[in-house]
Each structure stands twice: as C-alpha cells, then as structure tokens.
Design an enzyme around this catalytic site. Structure first.
Site, PDB file in Angstrom:
ATOM      1  CB  THR A 367      -5.962   1.239  -3.989  1.00 11.15           C
ATOM      2  OG1 THR A 367      -6.133  -0.153  -4.194  1.00 11.15           O
ATOM      3  CG2 THR A 367      -4.986   1.425  -2.868  1.00 11.15           C
ATOM      4  CD  GLU A 406      -7.446  -5.905  -1.055  1.00  9.75           C
ATOM      5  OE1 GLU A 406      -6.902  -5.806  -2.155  1.00  9.75           O
ATOM      6  OE2 GLU A 406      -8.080  -4.982  -0.541  1.00  9.75           O
ATOM      7  CB  SER A 438      -0.532  -5.801  -1.427  1.00  9.00           C
ATOM      8  OG  SER A 438      -0.825  -4.450  -1.710  1.00  9.00           O
ATOM      9  CB  SER A 439       0.883  -3.669  -6.362  1.00 10.32           C
ATOM     10  OG  SER A 439       1.100  -4.826  -7.096  1.00 10.32           O
TER      11      SER A 439
END
Ligand code: GLY
Length: 562
Positions: A367, A406, A438-439
């Site tokens: 990311t 994703e 998501s994180s």
C-alpha cells in the site's frame, strides 16, 4: 429520550474538545513514499494549487512510480482537513474498490483447480476507486483543472522512472505471477526478471489512460474507450467485470471517526476501514489503565492487550457499513473503551482463544501513504492500495492499468471451512457492490497547539503502526521519531507479539514472556510511515519519511526578503 438519558450525551458534547481556528502555516509540507511524488506535490502547490490539487498530483504520481504499492487500478482513502472560519472541517473520501456485480459470497470456495485466483489475475480485482477519487477531489475541493494536477504523473509515465531497491525486492515476492501475465511482464520486468537498479520503466499506455481521465473526468475511465478496454481485457482473461460495474462506481464521502484522547481530537478512518474504531478503543482504553512509562514493559503489555481486543472486534464485527450494521458509535465510545480496559489483567496476558471462537483474518501488505499540508492549512492524509505488491499482477492490455487484488481483503470463506482456513466473519463476506474491510488508517490529531498528519502501508499492521506514531505525537516527540520508532504489533490471532528486531531488549522480552506473551520477530522491518506536524504556537511545520523506505519529506518555507 429522558433528560436522565440525555445528560451524559450533553455532558460529553460540552466536555469534548473544540479545536479553534489558527493562523495559516504559511509554509507547505509533503511527505510521500517516493521523491518524484513529493516533488509533484510541491510543484502543484507552487503553481497555485491547494492541498487537494497537490493530493491529486501525489496520488497519481505514486500510481506511476510505485506500481507495487498503489495505482489507478486500485483504491484507498483520503482524509481531508479544511481550516474553516471557527473550527476545522474534516471529510473522508472512501475510494475503496467494490466487488463486481457478478461477484458472490462463495466465489472463491471451489479453488481446487486455481487456488491463486483470489490473488492473481482479473478475478482477484475489485472495481477501482482511485480514478474517481482524483476527479472528485478536483471537482469538489481543488482550485486547479484536473489536467494540470495530473500533468506530473502523465510526464512520469511517459518519460519513465528509475527502478529502486524497493521495486526490485517487491518483484521478488511476486515474480512468478508477474511472469505469468504477458502485459505485466512486458511493462514491469526485463527479460522476465526484476529490472536492474536504475533502469527506466516507461508506461505510455498508462499515460494515455491518465490523459483520458484528465480531459474527460470520471467518464474518461469509467465509460468510453478506456472502460471498454478494461472490461473486454478482464473478461478475455477470465474475469467477471461488466460495463455497469465501472459506470456505477462512485466514491462515498463519509464522516470520519472522531474522538478525544489526552487533549487531542483524533480524526481517522471509518468503516470500511477498521482503523479509526481500533484507534478509539486502544487510545481511550489506555487512558483507563494505570499510567505507565512509554516503552516500559507494563505500557507494552497494556497496548498489546488492547490491540488483542480491538483486533478481535475487527475480525468479528467490522465490514462495509453500507451492507451490514456496524455498531460504530458503541465501539468508539469512551464507555466501550472502559469495558475493554476492564478486561486487561496487569499481571497476565489473556490468551486470544479466551476472548471467543477464533476469527482469523488475512490482509495484503502493500500500500502507500502520503501526508501534506498547504500554506492555508488545508491538509490531506491519504492511504492508497492495490493490496499485494503489484496487485493482481494483471495489467489490462492497451490501458497500462495494473489491477488490484483487493477481493482478497474480503472473508473468502465466512464459515471458515475452506481448505485454506482463511476464516473471516459474515460481516466481511463478499457481496456485489460491497467494499472489502481494510486496515488503511489515514489519521490526524489536532488541538489548539498542533496538527499531526500521519499514516503508513503495512496491511493489518497499519493500525498498530499508526497507534505508535500517534502516541509519539501525543508525547510531543519530534516527527522523525514517529516514523522511525521500532514497532511491535498484536492482531488477536495468531496469538503472538510481532516485533521488529530492535523493538525490545532482552530484559523487556523476558519480562513480557513472564507475563505470558509469545514474541515473534517478523524478520525484517515493516511499514513506510509519512508524517507531518504543524506546531501552531511556533508557526512551524516539520515532516518526515520513514527511514525504512525510499520516500522523501520536505517543508518549503516562504522566501524571506533580504
Ligand atoms: N489492502 C490493504 C488494506 O486495505 O488494508
């Protein structure tokens, strides 16, 4: 509602921290994971753009020069700050990918023949959100034409960028998948291997796609020739995208998570990110526990125990709040944090299995993040992703668009019965149009004295990294320490404290083990935090880029007359 019930809410509102307007910083700062992207941000600011125009430039340039971290074939989150007349205004742009309309809950269960299809190739890809976010920023927040803000990225795609060590390392993780896709291998490899350091990667097809976005806005990507190429290329390779998937894609503006802790207002990512909710539980929970010196064994124990509990909530309760009921208000409340803290035994680690039936989860690790602020005090924290390094390792022919993987952030098997034991909860089950959990945790913390802007890549460890950075900011440590501090992490399962080599000395390690903690070195440093601090009282900006990465942070001061 009776007055008695309303009273605590009114009191909480009265006592909640109000940040007042401050003079503008009159300087600008950009911290990103790549020097070319940082330069693009400053260039657009110097041309009269505001932070939101600069965010377009940085995000689009990162999409070109960091194809392993993010891209216009991916998505992400932008947390925005506008100074406001009396008090700052914060907005959150959710540009997370969506599951295609033909996706369904059990689509990866029968993996007997193609176990990697949730990771590699077009079936792994959600519908990209980043292009829509760039257009949305330009139309609603920027002051420059989109074409001007995209120009640095188009130039980088056309002229090429030099391969660095991160690129080569991350190709190493994904080489077989990249070799398997002719278009990905043609653009991103040399003779089917990682390109030599310093080689130029040119992406003329991506430059054309960015030009279509620059001239036609949303339709330049989501309708017309680019969209047609995307859909036909995905379908020809076995994917399930349809024209309506692209036509229907919209970013969503959401209210960020906001709570007070230690004299700061913390502003962070709401669902479908788990980040803001977890930060609220941990930071407010920590305030309920006996004060411990930062870095001490008891402080580490407290943090780990709170991480364990909030990460379990993440695995069980969280998902896309447009599809499931997420008890956000309860999870962010100080009362809930008190309950979490009450469960922490100061003398003993709680085995994760005692917190309830196991709910493991997995999440991609690559990311990117950038933080920036302009001279007026507009600020952006953005975390963007294509999930694993080089995403799905599938580039749609004729578009230069490397797709995300994703879909792997959904619970592939909500019942936990598949052969890979990739269990997860119903809350994060696949559904058409749904966004995967998501994180990613772009975060700001602010009071009348300072504004901190930070975030990082790193999959499930993002939240604990942002937590450690936030605590450093609250302790008035310099911004260079937020990004460089040794890291540790606990995510409920597996039941270990994951540590960088330098996180604990042998005495601390032994003391934590004596409390019942299992400690696992992660083998290498992790994260690539990009952060900035506006010290309002001194009128100073400082910015820092994680020494673990290849990024660049810089502050530009006003030119002083002689
Ligand atoms: N794919 C990484 C994240 O969303 O957290």
């Amino acid at each position: 509602m009776s007055m008695l019930v309303r009273l605590p809410i009114l009191l909480a509102l009265l006592l909640s921290l109000t940040v007042h307007a401050a003079p503008a910083p009159d300087q600008q700062a950009v911290a990103s994971a790549h020097p070319v992207a940082t330069a693009a941000g400053h260039l657009i600011l110097d041309q009269g753009g505001n932070a939101f125009d600069a965010a377009i430039a940085v995000a689009a340039t990162l999409a070109v020069v960091e194809p392993y971290g993010s891209g216009i074939g991916g998505g992400g989150f932008f947390l925005l700050r506008q100074p406001g007349d009396n008090t700052p205004r914060y907005r959150f742009i959710d540009a997370r990918e969506t599951a295609p309309l033909a996706a369904h809950r059990d689509m990866y269960l029968d993996q007997a023949n193609e176990p990697q299809r949730v990771i590699n190739g077009p079936l792994a890809a959600g519908i990209p959100g980043t292009p829509a976010a760039l257009v949305h920023l330009a139309e609603n927040y920027g002051v420059l034409p989109l074409a001007q803000s995209l120009a640095p990225a188009i130039a980088a795609a056309e002229d090429g960028f030099a391969v660095g060590e991160s690129y080569r390392t991350l190709v190493g993780f994904r080489l077989a998948a990249m070799q398997a896709d002719a278009e990905t291998a043609r653009i991103f490899l040399q003779n089917d291997q990682a390109p030599a350091s310093g080689s130029l990667i040119r992406q003329p097809e991506l430059a054309d796609t960015l030009r279509a976005l620059a001239t036609q806005g949303h339709d330049g990507f989501y309708r017309g020739p680019v969209a047609e190429r995307l859909v036909s290329g995905v379908q020809a390779a076995g994917g399930i995208w349809q024209p309506t998937d692209l036509e229907n894609y919209r970013v969503i503006e959401r209210e960020p998570i906001r709570f007070d802790s230690r004299g700061f207002e913390v502003i962070s990512a709401p669902p479908p990110s788990a980040g803001g909710i977890a930060l609220a539980g941990i930071l407010q929970g920590l305030e309920q526990l006996p004060a411990a010196t930062p870095g001490s064994v008891q402080w580490t124990h407290q943090l780990v125990e709170l991480m364990r509990r909030t990460y379990r909530d993440r695995a069980v309760l969280l998902g896309d709040s447009d599809f499931i009921e997420v008890p956000t208000a309860r999870l962010v409340s100080a009362e809930y944090a008190r309950q979490l803290a009450a469960g922490v035994n100061p003398e003993q680690a709680t085995p994760s299995t005692e917190l309830g039936p196991p709910q493991p989860f997995q999440e991609g690790t690559n990311t990117t993040h950038f933080s920036l602020i302009d001279r007026q005090g507009n600020a952006v924290a953005a975390t963007l992703s294509i999930n694993l390094p080089f995403g799905a390792a599938f580039t749609v022919p004729g578009t230069g668009v490397l797709l995300n993987n994703e879909m792997d952030d959904f619970a592939a098997d909500p019942s936990g019965k598949n052969s890979y034991a990739l269990a997860g909860s119903e809350a994060n089950a696949i559904a058409p149009g749904k966004r995967p959990l998501s994180s990613m945790t772009p975060t700001m913390l602010e009071n009348d004295g300072q504004l901190a802007v930070l975030g990082t890549p790193g999959g499930s460890r993002i939240i604990s990294m942002v937590l450690l950075g936030t605590l450093q900011a609250m302790d008035a440590r310099p911004v260079t320490e937020w990004v460089s501090r040794p890291r540790f992490h606990h995510q409920y399962l597996p039941d270990h404290i994951q540590v960088e080599d330098s996180a604990f000395d042998s005495r601390q390690q032994a003391a934590l083990q004596a409390l019942g903690h299992s400690i696992r070195p992660v083998g290498r440093d992790y994260g690539d935090m990009q952060a900035l601090l506006w010290d309002k009282r001194r009128g100073e900006l400082s910015a820092a880029s994680d020494p673990r990465g290849e990024g660049e942070a810089s502050v530009q001061h006003p030119i002083k007359p002689d």
